[in-house]
Design an enzyme around this catalytic site. Structure first.
Site, PDB file in Angstrom:
ATOM      1  N   CYS A 385      35.273   7.455   8.261  1.00 56.44           N
ATOM      2  CA  CYS A 385      36.034   6.196   9.046  1.00 56.44           C
ATOM      3  C   CYS A 385      37.354   6.610   9.168  1.00 56.44           C
ATOM      4  O   CYS A 385      37.896   7.253   9.665  1.00 56.44           O
ATOM      5  CB  CYS A 385      35.593   4.857   8.445  1.00 56.44           C
ATOM      6  SG  CYS A 385      36.116   3.535   9.584  1.00 56.44           S
ATOM      7  N   HIS A 511      30.098   4.428   8.822  1.00 60.54           N
ATOM      8  CA  HIS A 511      29.847   4.574   7.189  1.00 60.54           C
ATOM      9  C   HIS A 511      28.388   4.979   6.965  1.00 60.54           C
ATOM     10  O   HIS A 511      27.681   3.951   6.766  1.00 60.54           O
ATOM     11  CB  HIS A 511      30.132   3.099   6.442  1.00 60.54           C
ATOM     12  CG  HIS A 511      31.564   2.805   6.651  1.00 60.54           C
ATOM     13  ND1 HIS A 511      32.501   3.037   5.713  1.00 60.54           N
ATOM     14  CD2 HIS A 511      32.255   2.310   7.983  1.00 60.54           C
ATOM     15  CE1 HIS A 511      33.680   2.489   6.031  1.00 60.54           C
ATOM     16  NE2 HIS A 511      33.622   1.906   7.445  1.00 60.54           N
ATOM     17  N   GLU A 513      27.244   5.952   4.056  1.00 63.31           N
ATOM     18  CA  GLU A 513      27.168   5.628   2.729  1.00 63.31           C
ATOM     19  C   GLU A 513      26.273   4.359   2.615  1.00 63.31           C
ATOM     20  O   GLU A 513      25.853   4.068   1.652  1.00 63.31           O
ATOM     21  CB  GLU A 513      28.723   5.544   1.874  1.00 63.31           C
ATOM     22  CG  GLU A 513      29.416   4.253   2.382  1.00 63.31           C
ATOM     23  CD  GLU A 513      30.346   4.733   3.540  1.00 63.31           C
ATOM     24  OE1 GLU A 513      30.219   5.386   4.321  1.00 63.31           O
ATOM     25  OE2 GLU A 513      31.291   3.870   3.466  1.00 63.31           O
TER      26      GLU A 513
HETATM   27  N1  GLN Z   1      41.657   1.352   9.189  1.00 59.76           N
HETATM   28  C1  GLN Z   1      40.990   2.109  10.305  1.00 59.76           C
HETATM   29  C2  GLN Z   1      40.454   1.181  11.433  1.00 59.76           C
HETATM   30  O1  GLN Z   1      40.518   0.039  11.298  1.00 59.76           O
HETATM   31  C3  GLN Z   1      39.504   2.551   9.346  1.00 59.76           C
HETATM   32  C4  GLN Z   1      38.859   1.725   8.734  1.00 59.76           C
HETATM   33  C5  GLN Z   1      37.908   2.079   7.624  1.00 59.76           C
HETATM   34  O2  GLN Z   1      38.178   3.223   7.244  1.00 59.76           O
HETATM   35  N2  GLN Z   1      36.824   1.448   7.467  1.00 59.76           N
HETATM   36  O3  GLN Z   1      39.765   1.582  12.441  1.00 59.76           O
END
Ligand code: GLN
Length: 537
Positions: A385, A511, A513
């Site tokens: 992310c 994600h 994970e």
């Molecule tokens: N802050 C980033 C976004 O909103 C990444 C979010 C995250 O790592 N879950 O796109």
């Protein structure tokens, strides 16, 4: 015939952090292995509608379900243990309960009645508990009540469960209470008094627990078990020892030895079912306990002071390590400490680098430095992310020469917004529940590292973000060697970025994970660890 779902309620006493989530997940695992369909629900007594707006320092990671619920991290344990997805209905907070009661009041649904904790809040809670049984028709629903008995904020939950037990009638519910039996080194004794007091608090609230699970660092002898049984009105077989173990994944085996599953089934008047089939679980434990190699991998993040902030990543690495028959020493590194002068000291001996998810600008430059190091040294890299977004920014700055490249989350006025707010996010003001959340489809490019890992052309992964790769730059990136190897077929959003020439460099907007479990270690983590082992040679 109506489906007769049975309910198990799990509370905790004496102190928090005794592992109610793990006990609930372990019991679920055992019942599942005997052939029952089981789900686990968490009731959280705080007033946030969901943990999505909480800083990770508060309660650790925010876990995301397939259907896009932002939930307590215990749901991650549930999924990792029973390998089945949870949903919005599996996590209920006081905030959500009140929100829905107040909405109903505004609609006039209470027909002029005074709206009160009893019966309106308690009815709403009971409805949420029963929903999993009536709608999803599970054989057993295990409901874990967050917090510690005696807390003011959990009282409505305790009262709801008291009422439910009465309504459901005997043999349709079991109440498990988890407590601590402290060991006093000075006198060399295990103490049962805190357990007695904790049960007394439950009794004051009208609940007689059926089963007591006692967390302890030393084995409980028969005499102590008998004493607890006598003072707390339970039968001896219902006093269950939960001794400290090295890994949480041993707890189902301990509970099996303690016959927690059989005790619960007997009280629910259910047949014992199959002999528990725990073959794959046992194989996992055997690999976990007998690694052939050890390897050092770094996790670069800004919430590293609290290990729970990256719970699912840590567990995914444990699964992937076991799958590769190696022990991964996962070193957490505070991204704010990574700068040119500390790179070697902080990252020099790592065989793989993960750059963690996150929000806001704090620590981002350190993450970008870590990406640069991994890219230049050929160290296997997994960016998750924000970690993927940092990889994109780094490549733009140092390979494409766009020196001010950034995400508009960090610098709104950047000339090169390689990461930008998603179209669908523009105009959204509310913070809670408004990100791109839950599972989305992704088409994986043939021949990529991702394709090698997943072995299939289409995948579904879970999301939690507002920003995305800015497709206006895609050509430039691909020409220079950073390629979009995963895209959403409906929106064209970039989901995976890879550097083809690097031994293993994968950034994912989603994600992974959240989907790794004991019996299904996540393929990306498995291949990342494999690449780290190759790098180690
Ligand atoms: N802050 C980033 C976004 O909103 C990444 C979010 C995250 O790592 N879950 O796109």
């Amino acid at each position: 015939m109506p489906h007769n779902t049975k309910y198990v309620f799990v509370t905790g006493g004496v102190t928090s952090s005794l592992g109610k989530g793990i006990i609930s997940a372990s019991l679920a695992k055992l019942l599942q292995s005997r052939g029952y369909s089981v789900t686990i629900q968490k009731l959280d007594p705080y007033i946030n509608v969901d943990p999505g707006t909480l800083n990770p320092y508060e309660h650790g990671e925010c876990y995301v379900t397939e259907d896009g619920a932002e939930t307590d991290l215990d749901l991650g344990h549930y999924e990792r243990f029973i390998n089945l997805p949870t949903t919005q209905a599996n996590n209920v907070t006081t905030g959500r309960i009140y929100q829905s009661v107040i909405n109903k009041e505004r609609k006039g649904e209470y027909l002029g009645k005074t709206v009160q904790v009893i019966p309106h809040i308690t009815d709403e809670i009971k409805g949420r508990i029963k929903l999993l049984g009536t709608k999803h028709k599970y054989d057993v629903v295990i409901t874990e009540i967050g917090g510690t008995v005696g807390d003011i904020e959990s009282l409505p939950y305790i009262e709801s469960v008291r009422q439910l037990r009465w309504e459901l009638g005997p043999t349709n519910s079991v109440f498990i209470h988890l407590t601590l039996v402290p060991y006093l080194a000075a006198s060399g004794e295990l103490k049962t008094k805190p357990t007695q007091h904790s049960v007394k608090v439950l009794l004051e609230n009208g609940i007689q627990p059926d089963v007591l699970v006692l967390r302890t660092e030393k084995t409980l002898n028969e005499e102590l078990r008998r004493k607890v049984a006598l003072f707390c009105n339970v039968d001896s077989e219902s006093v269950v020892e939960s001794i400290d173990v090295k890994t949480i994944y041993e707890v189902p085996l301990l509970m099996l030895k303690e016959k927690l599953d059989l005790t619960v089934l007997k009280k629910l008047n259910l047949p014992v079912g199959n002999e528990p089939d725990l073959d794959s679980w046992n194989q996992f434990i055997a690999k976990l306990k007998n690694p052939k190699k050890t390897i050092k991998i770094g996790l670069v993040g800004k919430y590293v002071e609290l290990p729970d902030a990256y719970k699912s990543i840590v567990e995914s690495i444990i699964h992937a390590g076991a799958s590769n028959e190696c022990k991964v020493d996962l070193i957490t590194i505070h991204s704010e400490t990574i700068c040119d002068s500390t790179l070697e000291e902080k990252l020099g001996d790592l065989k793989g680098i993960i750059v963690a998810p996150g929000f806001g600008h704090r620590g981002v430059e350190g993450k970008i430095n870590a990406v640069k190091y991994a890219r230049e040294k050929g160290i296997p890299f997994l960016g998750i992310c924000l970690g993927m977004q940092c990889a994109v920014i780094e490549f733009a700055r140092n390979v494409l020469g766009l020196s001010d490249a950034n995400s508009t989350e960090m610098v709104r006025s950047t000339q090169n917004p390689v990461i930008d707010l998603m179209e669908s996010q523009k105009g959204i003001i509310d913070k809670g529940g408004t990100m791109r959340l839950g599972a989305y489809l992704c088409v994986v490019k043939k021949g990529s590292k991702a394709a090698q890992a997943y072995h299939k052309p289409e995948i579904q992964e879970r999301h939690r973000h507002r920003y995305e790769f800015n497709n206006a730059f895609l050509d430039q990136f691909e020409k220079a060697g950073m390629v979009a190897t995963g895209t959403n077929p409906e929106t064209g959003l970039v989901e995976i970025m890879e550097i083809a020439k690097h031994p293993w460099f994968v950034g994912v907007q989603f994600h992974p994970e959240y989907k790794s479990s004991v019996v299904n270690p996540h393929p990306l983590f498995v291949n990342f660890v494999k690449a780290a082992l190759d790098f180690n040679k």
